[in-house]
Design a protein around this motif. Structure first.
Motif, PDB file in Angstrom:
ATOM      1  N   LEU A 209      -1.052   4.417  -1.798  1.00 56.28           N
ATOM      2  CA  LEU A 209      -2.377   4.459  -1.173  1.00 56.28           C
ATOM      3  C   LEU A 209      -2.241   4.951   0.258  1.00 56.28           C
ATOM      4  CD1 LEU A 209      -3.952   1.095  -2.380  1.00 56.28           C
ATOM      5  CD2 LEU A 209      -4.641   3.400  -3.029  1.00 56.28           C
ATOM      6  N   ASP A 210      -1.041   4.839   0.801  1.00 54.17           N
ATOM      7  CA  ASP A 210      -0.793   5.222   2.184  1.00 54.17           C
ATOM      8  C   ASP A 210       0.565   5.921   2.225  1.00 54.17           C
ATOM      9  OD1 ASP A 210      -1.347   5.447   4.807  1.00 54.17           O
ATOM     10  OD2 ASP A 210      -1.508   3.276   5.210  1.00 54.17           O
TER      11      ASP A 210
ATOM     12  N   ASP B  93      -2.357  14.687  -1.847  1.00 57.59           N
ATOM     13  CA  ASP B  93      -3.178  13.527  -2.205  1.00 57.59           C
ATOM     14  C   ASP B  93      -3.468  13.470  -3.702  1.00 57.59           C
ATOM     15  OD1 ASP B  93      -4.981  11.308  -0.986  1.00 57.59           O
ATOM     16  OD2 ASP B  93      -6.240  12.340  -2.467  1.00 57.59           O
ATOM     17  N   THR B  94      -3.752  14.624  -4.295  1.00 52.05           N
ATOM     18  CA  THR B  94      -4.085  14.637  -5.723  1.00 52.05           C
ATOM     19  C   THR B  94      -2.880  14.225  -6.567  1.00 52.05           C
ATOM     20  OG1 THR B  94      -5.603  16.422  -5.242  1.00 52.05           O
ATOM     21  CG2 THR B  94      -5.112  16.018  -7.557  1.00 52.05           C
TER      22      THR B  94
ATOM     23  N   ARG C 266      -0.038   7.651  -9.154  1.00 51.46           N
ATOM     24  CA  ARG C 266      -0.476   6.264  -9.053  1.00 51.46           C
ATOM     25  C   ARG C 266      -1.205   5.850 -10.324  1.00 51.46           C
ATOM     26  NH1 ARG C 266      -2.991   6.438  -4.374  1.00 51.46           N
ATOM     27  NH2 ARG C 266      -5.087   6.945  -5.032  1.00 51.46           N
ATOM     28  N   ALA C 267      -2.075   6.756 -10.799  1.00 52.84           N
ATOM     29  CA  ALA C 267      -2.898   6.422 -11.956  1.00 52.84           C
ATOM     30  C   ALA C 267      -2.038   6.111 -13.173  1.00 52.84           C
ATOM     31  CB  ALA C 267      -3.853   7.572 -12.258  1.00 52.84           C
TER      32      ALA C 267
ATOM     33  N   THR D 226      -2.340  10.608  -6.296  1.00 52.03           N
ATOM     34  CA  THR D 226      -3.343   9.880  -7.076  1.00 52.03           C
ATOM     35  C   THR D 226      -2.993   9.881  -8.558  1.00 52.03           C
ATOM     36  OG1 THR D 226      -5.014  10.518  -5.470  1.00 52.03           O
ATOM     37  CG2 THR D 226      -5.798   9.723  -7.595  1.00 52.03           C
TER      38      THR D 226
ATOM     39  N   ASN E   6       0.827  -1.213   0.000  1.00 54.47           N
ATOM     40  CA  ASN E   6       0.000   0.000   0.000  1.00 54.47           C
ATOM     41  C   ASN E   6       0.859   1.261   0.000  1.00 54.47           C
ATOM     42  OD1 ASN E   6      -2.351  -1.453  -0.052  1.00 54.47           O
ATOM     43  ND2 ASN E   6      -2.564  -1.496   2.177  1.00 54.47           N
TER      44      ASN E   6
ATOM     45  N   PHE F 162      -2.913  -2.180  -9.986  1.00 49.86           N
ATOM     46  CA  PHE F 162      -3.165  -2.996  -8.794  1.00 49.86           C
ATOM     47  C   PHE F 162      -3.951  -4.243  -9.146  1.00 49.86           C
ATOM     48  CE2 PHE F 162      -2.526   0.836  -6.162  1.00 49.86           C
ATOM     49  CZ  PHE F 162      -1.836   0.280  -5.110  1.00 49.86           C
TER      50      PHE F 162
END
Ligand SMILES: Nc1ncnc2c1ncn2[C@@H]1O[C@H](COP(=O)(O)OP(=O)(O)OP(=O)(O)O)[C@@H](O)[C@H]1O
Ligand SMILES: [Mg+2]
Lengths: 239, 403
Positions: free
Chosen positions: A59-60, A79-80, A86-87, A83, A54, A92
């Motif tokens: 995610l964390d 956070d954005t 990550r995207a 994200t 994670n 996952f």
């Protein structure tokens, strides 16, 4: 020289910070993953495998230490930004397939693209069809995920994770609740796509057969990496 | 927005039972609000119309007669016991000029000078106290279309003619072309006349039907002792609710006493206002309960969709996107309820118009539907705000483990 995808330096993770129940789960993890890696992450239950995954998947956030993903430091991201990163960098696959039953198989596969780019383009749909055909589910494209078997659902989840062509594929016990035949077919898929897409794979598994079929085995016990061994497995990996 | 929209629609569609139930609640709420607003609006318009059917919008009178004590010298004090003056019947000064001024006023539709005052009507041994109304028939009819309310004879006034109210005719046993003696100042003053009844009217207002006698203006002037004078100017304005403002303007312009129908019927006005206030309150509370319904349904939906929200976040959905998905659901519920509610309110209005008391028709105008729909959609959006924020803040790790 293989290109670095992931670099972790002295990563700690504690839960319930500031409370009496504060516990440190990861104690200074150092880890490198290169583009060609196909690594298994093993260890007893509760050793911190999912926690580590994670963190890597953004995610964390770690309590201390640094995580560089595709050369970019992530601890200062909001956070954005995390994200977005990550995207485009990570796919996952979870133990429970985690498809969304409100959408068809096809829409589930395209969802990561739709979230970042809106309406899917024709070539996206074509790619999705090609991949779906490769996993033998071409005629299930318009079905609802809950009409598929567990193994079929997990194959769809693998395709969904790869649709964005991520640099790193994280799989947390993807074969955990599948029978041996289905587990093998999902694993073979991961190997095939690893080669096809050239993405790094980090796979959590309790199955020694699967971990020995990976190129590298990272063992974690009580939040410490206790061994990290490379071995060219029987498989079709030519790197 | 494409993806957020798809997620919102599919989430709503898949939670069929919840969506249907809350939609019914919103539909009922919207229908009730539209229906009650249309009903009260129709009722009030009906009451105002009936009131104004027998009344001028604005009445202009001569100013009150007051005592004018001599001004004080500097530093002088005076103790004064003042008796207010009795208000005799008197004419508006210069009324012809005033009439022409009003005629030229763009905000006035009709101008009708009249001379009115008290008198006795007598037939045989019966006496009735009456009000003489001396009018210019053409001008007067533009303010109050009395010819529509004639129940016998015709509305024709000229020298020696009179048109009387139905109750008065009844009391005095009058028929068309009967004679009627009018006495406006005692038998020795010479202010009396014998008139012949040419018409009988019924306005449906007891006070008027019992007391009004319409006469030719010169004859009334003679009877009331106001040669060439008038006591009142009746005015008609295009928008009845602007009467107050126009009355104030005319007062400033002329210095005369100017009274709008709203002042004359202040009790009616406060009753209407109270009615409107309770309508707004009912609408408000209905909207509040609908809002809480939407909020609770979305809160439940977020609990049910925790896993999905976690996966979406893991696949790259931003917090803002999750927020949008749930806000959209609130707005969609509100909009769907608004459309269905509008249709239902039409059915309710049709039922009222077809089977109701028939006193007046409920009219639902497009603006009402549009604003009710806008409010419902906005309510949905606002109601969704708190659950949507919760969805946006959901920790993806916890949400995924929730499986
Ligand atoms: N949110 C949390 N709050 C407190 N403790 C947690 C939390 N999440 C995980 N832990 C603890 O962290 C430790 C590691 O958990 P983790 O899920 O990473 O184990 P794991 O190696 O994935 O185990 P398994 O093989 O059973 O999946 C466990 O002791 C767990 O109790
Ligand atoms: Mg785990």
């Amino acid at each position: 020289m293989p290109e670095e995808v992931l670099h972790l330096a002295r990563v700690h993770k504690s839960y319930n910070i500031g409370q009496p129940a504060q516990t440190e789960v990861l104690h200074g993890i150092d880890l490198h993953l290169a583009r060609g890696d196909f690594a298994a992450l093993i260890g007893p239950s509760g050793s911190g495998k999912s926690t580590l995954l994670n963190l890597i998947g953004l995610l964390d956030t770690p309590s201390a230490g640094e995580i560089h993903l595709l050369g970019r430091p992530t601890q200062t991201m909001n956070d954005t930004e995390r994200t977005m990163h990550r995207a485009c960098a990570i796919g996952f696959v979870f133990q429970f397939h985690h498809l969304i039953n409100s959408f068809s198989v096809m829409e589930n596969i395209l969802m990561p693209l739709m979230l970042t780019r809106g309406k899917p383009k024709l070539q996206d749909t074509q790619l999705a069809y090609t991949l779906l055909a490769e996993v033998g589910l071409a005629d299930h494209a318009t079905r609802r995920p809950d009409e598929l078997s567990g193994g079929q659902q997990q194959r769809v989840a693998v395709v969904r994770a790869l649709i964005t062509r991520p640099a790193l594929l994280l799989a947390d016990e993807p074969t955990g609740n599948l029978d041996t035949t289905s587990a093998d077919s999902v694993f073979q898929l991961l190997r095939r796509f690893h080669q096809e897409f050239g993405c790094a794979v980090l796979l959590v598994t309790h199955d020694p057969r699967l971990s020995s079929a990976c190129d590298r085995t990272i063992k974690i016990i009580d939040g410490h990496i206790v061994s990290d061994t490379s071995h060219i497995a029987s498989g079709d990996n030519s790197h | 927005m494409y993806t957020e929209w798809n997620l919102a629609v599919k989430f709503l569609r898949d939670a069929r039972g919840q969506t249907a139930m809350i939609s019914v609640a919103i539909t009922v709420g919207v229908a009730v609000i539209i229906y009650i607003v249309a009903l009260i609006t129709g009722l009030q318009a009906n009451m105002i119309n009936r009131t104004l059917g027998t009344q001028a919008h604005i009445k202009v009178y001569a100013p009150k007669e007051i005592n004018l004590p001599a001004p004080l010298e500097n530093g002088e004090l005076r103790l004064m016991l003042e008796d207010p003056r009795a208000q005799r019947l008197r004419s508006i000064n210069n009324w012809q000029n005033l009439r022409d001024l009003f005629d030229a006023d763009a905000e006035l539709l009709a101008v009708s000078p009249l001379a009115s005052g008290p008198a006795f009507a007598q037939r045989g041994t019966a006496h009735m106290s009456v009000a003489l109304i001396g009018i210019d028939p053409v001008r007067y009819q533009r303010v109050i279309p009395i010819a529509n309310d004639i129940i016998a004879g015709e509305f024709r006034i000229g020298a020696g003619n009179a048109v009387v109210g139905s109750r008065l005719a009844d009391e005095l046993g009058l028929h068309v072309s009967d004679k009627l003696r009018i006495d406006a100042g005692g038998s020795d003053s010479g202010r009396e006349a014998v008139l012949s009844v040419t018409g009988i009217f019924e306005l449906g207002v007891r006070e008027l039907d019992e007391r009004y006698i319409y006469l030719d203006l010169p004859q009334a002037q003679a009877l009331l002792g106001l040669p060439g004078g008038i006591t009142t100017i009746d005015l008609l304005v295009p928008d009845v609710f602007s009467a107050e403002r126009i009355a104030a303007r005319l007062h400033h312009l002329t210095g005369l006493k100017v009274e709008s129908w709203m002042q004359t019927n202040s009790q009616l006005m406060s009753a209407l206002k109270a009615q409107r206030l309770s309508t707004s309150m009912i609408s408000f509370f209905v909207a509040i309960s609908v809002a809480f319904g939407i909020a609770s349904v979305l809160s439940i939906s977020i609990v049910q969709r925790t896993r999905e929200i976690g996966i979406l976040r893991a696949m790259g959905a931003t917090r803002r996107q999750m927020l949008t998905v749930f806000l959209l659901q609130g707005a969609l519920l509100g909009l769907a309820g608004a459309i269905a509610g509008s249709a239902c309110s039409y059915a309710l209005a049709w039922a009222f118009n077809t089977f109701g008391p028939g006193l007046f028709q409920i009219v639902i105008w497009p603006g009402l539907l549009i604003s009710a729909s806008a409010i419902a959609t906005l309510t949905g959006l606002i109601a969704a705000a708190i659950p949507a924020r919760r969805a946006a803040r959901l920790d993806p790790v916890a949400a995924i483990r929730y499986a």
